[in-house]
Design an enzyme around this catalytic site. Structure first.
Site, short mmCIF file in Angstrom:
data_model
loop_
_atom_site.label_atom_id
_atom_site.label_comp_id
_atom_site.label_asym_id
_atom_site.label_seq_id
_atom_site.Cartn_x
_atom_site.Cartn_y
_atom_site.Cartn_z
N GLU A 21 28.03 37.73 13.01
CA GLU A 21 26.64 38.15 12.86
C GLU A 21 25.72 37.31 13.74
OE1 GLU A 21 24.02 36.66 9.91
OE2 GLU A 21 25.70 36.07 8.61
N LYS A 155 25.42 32.47 -1.61
CA LYS A 155 24.58 31.29 -1.79
C LYS A 155 24.28 31.06 -3.27
CE LYS A 155 22.44 31.64 2.77
NZ LYS A 155 23.17 32.85 3.22
#
EC number: 4.2.1.70
Length: 300
Positions: A21, A155
């Site tokens: 990405e 996360k």
């Protein structure tokens, strides 16, 4: 799409390719280090034996693999906006520059014929989503995109339990790499167990082949690779900074898509840069592992 010649040659020959990405380059890492680290991530894929294909949109055209001028432009130009799947057509029509999220990268990688994708952490269900309905597009995109994403879980600023529930509902498989515990990005263990895990890249590749053979490959697969133990954030520091950041976001009225960048910036300041070092360490480890899995998968 513009496919970099090296990537096109590798795909045509059936060699290993790993998608990367570009949002981490533009929005996840500080300048000017981001350009150097972007090159290191590509080098980590090569160290695993595969060809890296960093994905971004340049002048409205999706690029599958970036040459040096394009990588430099994305990293330093300040023109690339964060692009998810829903934004690709708009950025293309306007001729703009875009840094692809996990969702957009997975979509474009699959369209180019790339099966393995490496990133830092997957998006997920946000805390308080019961009221806000705030959920990353990464999850729904993976439910219909046949790629394997090597990541360090999600996360810890997200609702990890709810994220795992959503992945199960969406039929996105989650496999631990040498662990039976789901990692939490900065931390090796989120506290949530996993039903399945593998010990080697060959075993991960075998799962990919079995999915194809049994026609269960219409959706994505997550290979959860914990951050290297020596790079993990101190848990007490992590918990304190996270609690302070959530309180600060609430007090400032930060909502929706602004919560994640707010909390990541808070982590950077609250840990005096240790969170960025951890981010880099886990991304490099994921890139190398993805390269090894892609090589094992290409060996079919």
């Amino acid at each position: 799409m513009r496919v970099h010649p090296e990537v096109a040659d590798a795909l045509a020959a059936g060699r290993a390719v790993v998608a990367l990405e570009s949002t981490i380059i533009t929005h996840g890492l500080p300048r000017p280090d981001n350009l150097r680290i972007a090159r290191e991530i590509e080098d980590a894929v090569r160290a695993g034996g595969a060809v890296p294909a960093t994905i971004a949109i340049v002048d409205g055209r999706p690029h599958i693999g970036l040459d040096e001028p394009a990588l430099h432009r994305i990293a330093t130009g300040g023109t690339a906006i964060k692009v998810s799947v829903r934004d690709i057509a708009m950025v293309a029509a306007m001729g703009g520059d875009g840094a692809t999220t996990v969702a957009a990268t997975a979509h474009l990688a699959a369209a180019a014929g790339i099966t393995v994708f490496a990133t830092g952490g997957l998006g997920g269900v946000h805390r308080g989503a019961r009221d806000s309905y705030d959920e990353s597009a990464d999850l729904v995109t993976l439910s219909r995109t046949p790629v394997l994403v090597v990541c360090s879980g999600v996360k810890s600023i997200l609702d990890i339990g709810a994220t795992l529930e959503r992945l199960e509902t969406l039929s996105v498989g989650v496999i631990g790499y040498r662990t039976d515990r789901f990692p939490a990005f900065y931390l090796t263990d989120s506290g949530y167990p996993l039903d399945w895990w593998v010990q080697t890249p060959k075993q991960a590749a075998a799962v990919l082949r079995a999915r194809t053979r049994l026609r269960t490959d219409g959706c994505g697969l997550v290979l959860a690779n914990p951050i290297p133990a020596d790079a993990e954030l101190d848990r007490a520091l992590h918990d304190r900074v996270l609690a302070d950041g959530l309180a600060a976001a609430e007090a400032a009225g930060v909502r929706g898509k602004d919560v994640t960048p707010f909390l990541l910036d808070h982590f950077h300041r609250g840990t005096h840069g240790a969170s960025v070092a951890a981010n880099v360490a886990l991304v490099l480890a994921n890139a190398r592992l993805a390269g090894e899995v892609a090589v094992a998968f290409a060996a079919r």
